[in-house]
Motif scaffolding. Sequence first.
Motif, PDB file in Angstrom:
ATOM      1  N   GLY A 151       0.724  -1.615  -0.296  1.00  0.00           N
ATOM      2  CA  GLY A 151       0.310   0.113   0.068  1.00  0.00           C
ATOM      3  C   GLY A 151       1.279   1.350   0.023  1.00  0.00           C
ATOM      4  O   GLY A 151       1.604   1.773  -1.097  1.00  0.00           O
ATOM      5  N   ARG A 152       0.332   2.457   0.850  1.00  0.00           N
ATOM      6  CA  ARG A 152       1.589   3.532   1.040  1.00  0.00           C
ATOM      7  C   ARG A 152       2.619   3.204   1.465  1.00  0.00           C
ATOM      8  O   ARG A 152       3.578   4.316   0.793  1.00  0.00           O
ATOM      9  N   ARG A 153       3.014   2.131   2.274  1.00  0.00           N
ATOM     10  CA  ARG A 153       4.205   1.651   2.667  1.00  0.00           C
ATOM     11  C   ARG A 153       5.507   1.882   1.647  1.00  0.00           C
ATOM     12  O   ARG A 153       6.371   1.851   1.674  1.00  0.00           O
ATOM     13  N   ILE A 155       4.893   3.154  -1.578  1.00  0.00           N
ATOM     14  CA  ILE A 155       5.840   4.591  -1.705  1.00  0.00           C
ATOM     15  C   ILE A 155       6.890   5.471  -0.894  1.00  0.00           C
ATOM     16  O   ILE A 155       7.543   5.654  -1.519  1.00  0.00           O
ATOM     17  N   ARG A 156       6.593   4.754   0.610  1.00  0.00           N
ATOM     18  CA  ARG A 156       7.872   5.317   0.988  1.00  0.00           C
ATOM     19  C   ARG A 156       8.689   4.526   0.665  1.00  0.00           C
ATOM     20  O   ARG A 156      10.353   4.522   1.314  1.00  0.00           O
ATOM     21  N   ASP A 212       5.878  11.772  -5.020  1.00  0.00           N
ATOM     22  CA  ASP A 212       6.604  10.111  -5.295  1.00  0.00           C
ATOM     23  C   ASP A 212       7.600  10.153  -6.094  1.00  0.00           C
ATOM     24  O   ASP A 212       8.440  11.393  -5.593  1.00  0.00           O
TER      25      ASP A 212
END
Length: 213
Positions: A151-153, A155-156, A212
């Motif tokens: 998920g958003r992890r 991107i990090r 991003d």
Amino acid sequence: MAWISPAITDTGLRPLVFLVLGSPLLVLAFDVVGELMAPGSRLGADPGKAVVHFLGDWSIWMLLLTLAVASARRLTGRSWLLRYRRMIGLYAFAYVCLHLLAYLGFLAGFDTLQIVEDVADSPYITVGFLGFALLVPLAVTSTNRWRRRLGRRWIRLHRAIYPAAAAAIVHHFWLTKDGYGESVLYLAVFLLLMLERFLNVRRSGRRSPLPDR
């Protein structure tokens, strides 16, 4: 190319992009064959070092190109460019792996003690290993399955490409002994890409400095 169907664009360009990204390896293979046939004719007095440096230079260019894809998409509005970012990123990792393998074989002779001494005595090698270590999880999690799973992890995690690219440039600065023109060029391109991201954040009003890749 906005008038071309995305499917046609992807089908037509993907093999071409693949070949272009791999063309430096074809050049290197040609030089290696030439060197074997006529020692000193292609790679100079120290062929092993020449191969290591060649692969290192292209590793940095591929990392910068990976970062440039998002900037190009924002500046041109061509969202189809993002389809090639994963391929470029994996090529960058492949060049880094080959650069590391060439160092281990040609310069360290796969001698564990020599490698440990190099890491302890040469900061640029330590930084180079750090950059490589940062890229490993990015390559492993580059698939769509991993992106959905994290998920958003995801991107990090993949923002690690920024310190990895910075480490590669520092690595190049520290190993350079005569003239810093190429190192300065790498740094200038990297800083321009970071400036574009900063300005994009300012325009969009996002809190995160790196929205991003």
